[in-house]
Scaffold this active site. Sequence first.
Site, short mmCIF file in Angstrom:
data_model
loop_
_atom_site.label_atom_id
_atom_site.label_comp_id
_atom_site.label_asym_id
_atom_site.label_seq_id
_atom_site.Cartn_x
_atom_site.Cartn_y
_atom_site.Cartn_z
N GLU A 36 5.71 -10.18 14.56
CA GLU A 36 5.13 -10.76 15.76
C GLU A 36 5.32 -12.28 15.80
O GLU A 36 5.62 -12.85 16.84
CB GLU A 36 3.64 -10.41 15.84
CG GLU A 36 3.01 -10.76 17.14
CD GLU A 36 1.58 -10.27 17.24
OE1 GLU A 36 0.89 -10.66 18.19
OE2 GLU A 36 1.15 -9.49 16.37
N ARG A 45 0.82 -1.21 0.00
CA ARG A 45 0.00 0.00 0.00
C ARG A 45 0.85 1.26 0.00
O ARG A 45 0.39 2.31 -0.45
CB ARG A 45 -1.00 -0.01 1.17
CG ARG A 45 -2.01 -1.16 1.04
CD ARG A 45 -3.16 -1.10 1.98
NE ARG A 45 -2.80 -1.00 3.38
CZ ARG A 45 -3.68 -0.87 4.36
NH1 ARG A 45 -4.98 -0.81 4.10
NH2 ARG A 45 -3.28 -0.80 5.62
#
Length: 174
Positions: free
Chosen positions: A99, A62
């Site tokens: 993560e 994006r």
Amino acid sequence: MPDGPPELLELIRDVPDYPQPGVVFKDITPLLADGPAFSAMIEALAKGHEGMVDKVAGIEARGFILAAPVACRLGVGFVPVRRVGKLPAPTFAQTYELEYGTATVEVNTDAFAPGDRVLLIDDVLATGGTAAATAALIRRCGAEVVSLVVLLELGFLGGRANLPDLDIRPLIIL
């Protein structure tokens, strides 16, 4: 309380449990589809960088959508920062922690000239890992990161703390 232009904030849709349960995805497609709002966002992302940068770098995916029109607006070149294996020429790569694992971004070794002043753009600043890795790649090419400009900063995730040496300019802080 969110901070930022309400006309942009209203066009960002929350999508619960995407891409996995417990995550609230910030969908910017309604903002991109609104011509006047999209134009206002590009102007805001470019603001203050006129005559100050030589290139604009956008982080896949994006970030490309935002960075390319900002580069056009500023009259400078656009450099895509890609996921590993997507660029055909020789690259520099930088791996960073996620993560649940790691990811790698790459840039062409000749994307920046030594001394280039680079505006780095992405859609969201979350934990700061991708931005830190990209800034490291830009510096490895001998260029300077002038600013990191993002549409959204998810302040509650503390990503800014992982980028102490960057001038960070979010349009919206959540």
